[in-house]
Write a protein that holds these residues in place. Structure first.
Motif: not given
Length: 182
Positions: A66-86
């Motif tokens: 849940r914290e990853l979703v919040e910190a990334t601003g969405g689900e992993p499938e919706e984010a780039s590798l760099v966005e997921r890593t950030k």
């Protein structure tokens, strides 16, 4: 109307036991007492100490997700590798509790306890199965950033005093700088 499950209450009680008295104090009796339940009521939800600890890891891994979703601003499938890593760096460098650190370190010795953590990690970083030698430059920088964030947990667990919010902010900024390099 169905009653809410007592599982969350029991997991919170178990986390308090570990935080206040240490991992060795985690017994079914101690958790039942802390939760204000009978041991029989606890065993209905968690038949053994192993099952209780498995439930704790499942709950903590779900919190991290849940914290990853919040910190990334969405689900992993919706984010780039760099966005997921950030998002991972921001989530990993929030102020972890002592109990989380203790339990995660213990999980390394038990595959069933480690599984919820691996499930989350694989969902967010499926490319993590690739050998380091085969990573392109961006994927390598992302791996280095995640390793630095994970290393902060180890660093903090060996300190007499926890990192300050300012120190934590500086680390996040510096680690994220690695990802913004050309």
């Amino acid at each position: 109307m169905a009653r809410p499950s007592a599982r969350p209450k029991l997991i919170e009680a178990a986390l308090r036991v570990v935080e206040e008295r240490g991992i060795t104090a985690l017994t079914l009796d101690a958790v039942a007492d802390e939760a204000g339940m009978t041991k029989r009521g606890l065993i209905y939800h968690f038949p053994s100490k192993h099952d209780l600890i498995t439930g704790i890891h499942e709950d903590l891994a779900a919190r991290i997700e849940r914290e990853l979703v919040e910190a990334t601003g969405g689900e992993p499938e919706e984010a780039s590798l760099v966005e997921r890593t950030k998002g991972y760096v921001r989530a990993a460098l929030r102020a972890p509790t002592t109990v989380e650190m203790r339990l995660i370190m213990e999980a390394a010795n038990e595959p069933e306890w480690m599984e919820p953590w691996l499930r989350v990690y694989r969902r967010w970083f499926p490319e993590g199965e690739q050998p380091v030698e085969e990573l392109d430059e961006v994927a390598l920088r992302c791996l280095v950033a995640r390793m630095a964030a994970d290393g902060a947990w180890g660093y903090e667990s060996t300190l007499a005093a926890p990192l300050t919010q300012e120190g934590r902010r500086r680390l996040v900024t510096r680690i994220l700088d690695v990802l913004d390099q050309p």
